[in-house]
Design a protein around this motif. Structure first.
Motif: not given
Length: 618
Positions: A81, A161, A496-497, A530
């Motif tokens: 990630l 990931h 991603n967050n 992620g």
């Protein structure tokens, strides 16, 4: 201009031939080594086949192909990630780190042995076993061992990931069963798991001893693939060099593939810079995403004198979803009526005419352009049975049918604005002094986040043009969103967050959706960073349909489960969809060639540059 049709007009029939034949063909028996594995029925290619049907076995070797990427990179590890990696390492399967089996892009879901010489499984697919080829070697000449396989799977499953960790939780046991054999036993009834276990990249265990796999960096990974990393200019360029000692060059699955001596990726700030570089002859291929520009902007000298040619490549894959996604983690988007109101305010017809001259079709559902797409009108048959237990949870339109508003010919679609205001009022929002507010007087305020490098399917300028038209329309609702553009590293970190309200969203979908759908739409992604669940949806019904897809034993039951999922997703109103194209438009140097037998998936990972080759211009 070249437009290659499917050879002998059989590709459409081939698209679901594998699925259709399950009714008349038995499943493979237990403990029978096979050269390939299909999701249903039998693989299209028998043991001993000479080459993949979309590859040219006589393609010459040599030359360099120069490709362009937008943005930048700071990592050579795309399997975690962290970081902003070189995505071609991941998106070009088998370029550097090969999997046990290789996917054919001419079949909905069939794998052929690559590192594995054979695969075995039981009728229920409760386990799968792979036997490695004895000649398989990493690029440094060392053998690929079962120890490397087991380390790769466990490391990806625990430190990789989220795309890997979710599936790893369904493996009950991994064990070495012979000098070159490894078996995976599953704890979940899911027929796709046997396939997924063949698709993980295999890395060299010894290279990572004493290193933290979860950290990004610029160490060149050692793989077993046809290419090695030759040169790296961090953030600017990377060159892959064909390995002359590649162990698998004579395998049938590789005949006619991996033809270039060098593959170079140059990185540019945005799509405009990329296009100018292509026009100047600094890159060799340009993938045009806008129909109007394809007709309008390709009259430069290299096209006129034949140094650049235009090719249109058809495909039969689903449209996927593309557009502006609303993050329901933000309470203002939690009400479906608000999301529907913003869809009404998005004047698709005007935007499509402005950007593409109306040539491309609208995405009407997540699997449109395929037999997996939800059908118009009320749900029936097996789909109705699957959705019935969740009837009280489903949004309006799921069971009785949902259609997107068409929009109007003028910039402001008054019909859509009226419909949007009515929905917003029902959800507790009213316009006061020209501003949309809730009952407490708080404004309807949100941010639209964009990547200044653009995306895989849209340039930053095109995205901004779409958003600007949309923002102008929102003013009629008393909404004035803030538009923020970030560089690719910052954008990746925030998405991603899930630190956004609305952003551009693209998800390509295949003819064989399965476990990856949990990464896209599963409830774990509401909080776990992620995932691809950017909308933050939490739907037990959707997860039940995904589980049903894995349990389905017939093509009919599988199709019903996917169509039911498509209804849930589309009626969820999470994304304001735009258009898609049924062809890929590639402009390229005239000395760059590809086979005329176009695969089912068309221009898809595994096609370019894999099947392409170079010949000197006459």
């Amino acid at each position: 201009m070249r437009f290659f049709k499917f050879a002998n007009e059989s590709a459409i029939r081939r698209a679901f031939a594998v699925l259709a034949c399950v009714a008349t063909m038995p499943l493979a028996s237990a403990a029978e080594p096979m050269h390939a594995l299909a999701m249903y029925g039998e693989p299209a290619l028998p043991a001993g086949f000479s080459h993949l049907p979309y590859a040219n076995p006589d393609a010459p070797k040599g030359g360099t192909i120069r490709l362009a990427e937008s943005g930048s990179f700071d990592s050579l590890n795309p399997w975690i990630l962290m970081g902003n990696p070189v995505w071609p390492i991941f998106t070009q399967p088998g370029l550097l780190a090969e999997p046990l089996m290789m996917r054919s892009i001419d079949e909905p879901f069939t794998l052929y042995g690559l590192l594995a010489e054979s695969v075995e499984t039981d009728p229920d697919r409760s386990w799968v076993e792979f036997t490695l080829r004895p000649e398989a070697r990493f690029s440094d000449g060392s053998p690929v061992t079962v120890e490397d396989v087991m380390w790769s799977y466990e490391t990806l499953g625990t430190k990789g990931h989220p795309r890997y960790t979710a599936v790893w939780s369904k493996v009950a046991k991994m064990e070495q069963t012979g000098p070159r054999s490894v078996r995976f036993t599953f704890n979940t009834a899911d027929r796709e798991l046997a396939m997924l276990m063949g698709m993980r990249p295999i890395l060299k265990k010894a290279q990572w001893q004493g290193r933290d796999f979860s950290q990004s960096g610029l160490m060149a990974p050692i793989g077993s693939g046809p290419y090695v990393i030759d040169k790296v200019d961090p953030g600017r360029a990377i060159t892959f060099r064909r390995n002359p000692d590649y162990w698998g060059r004579d395998l049938p699955v590789n005949k006619g593939l991996n033809n270039f001596d060098e593959i170079r990726f140059d990185y540019f700030g945005d799509a405009n810079a990329m296009f100018e570089a292509f026009k100047a002859g600094e890159t060799d291929v340009w993938r045009e995403l806008v129909a109007a520009r394809w007709d309008r902007d390709f009259d430069f000298p290299a096209v006129r004198d034949g140094r650049v040619v235009k090719s249109e490549i058809p495909h039969q894959r689903p449209s996927g979803i593309m557009g502006l996604v609303m993050n329901t983690r933000n309470p203002i988007f939690a009400d479906w009526r608000v999301r529907e109101a913003l869809i009404e305010a998005f004047n698709y017809r005007f935007i499509n005419m402005t950007l593409s001259g109306g040539k491309d079709a609208r995405i009407t559902s997540y699997f449109s352009n395929s037999d997996l797409a939800m059908q118009p009108g009320p749900v029936t048959g097996r789909e109705a049975e699957l959705l019935a237990p969740f009837a009280d949870q489903l949004l309006p339109g799921t069971l009785d049918g949902y259609r997107l508003p068409e929009g109007g010919d003028r910039a402001i679609d008054r019909k859509g604005i009226r419909a949007a205001l009515k929905l917003l009022a029902e959800a507790g929002w009213t316009v006061r002094d020209g501003e949309l507010q809730d009952a407490q007087g708080r404004p309807f305020a949100f941010e639209i986040l964009l990547n200044q490098s653009g995306s895989a399917m849209r340039s930053s300028s095109e995205m901004r043009q779409i958003v600007d038209i949309f923002v102008e329309s929102l003013r009629n609702l008393g909404i004035q969103p803030r538009v923020t553009q970030l560089d690719s590293a910052q954008y990746v970190e925030r998405t991603n967050n899930y630190q956004f309200d609305m952003t551009w969203y693209e998800r390509g979908l295949s003819l064989s959706p399965g476990n990856e759908q949990l990464l896209y739409w599963g409830s774990a992604g509401v909080t776990k960073p992620g995932s691809r669940n950017w909308m933050g949806m939490n739907s037990p019904a959707a997860e039940a349909m995904i589980a049903e897809m894995g349990r389905a034993e017939t093509p009919e039951d599988y199709r019903a489960a996917v169509r039911a999922l498509d209804r849930i997703l589309t009626a969820g109103r999470f994304v304001i969809p735009v258009s898609y194209s049924r062809i890929s438009r590639l402009a390229h140097k005239s000395e760059m060639h590809y086979p005329e037998n176009t695969p089912l998936y068309g221009d898809w990972p595994g096609f370019m540059p894999d099947t392409w080759w170079q010949e000197e211009r006459n």
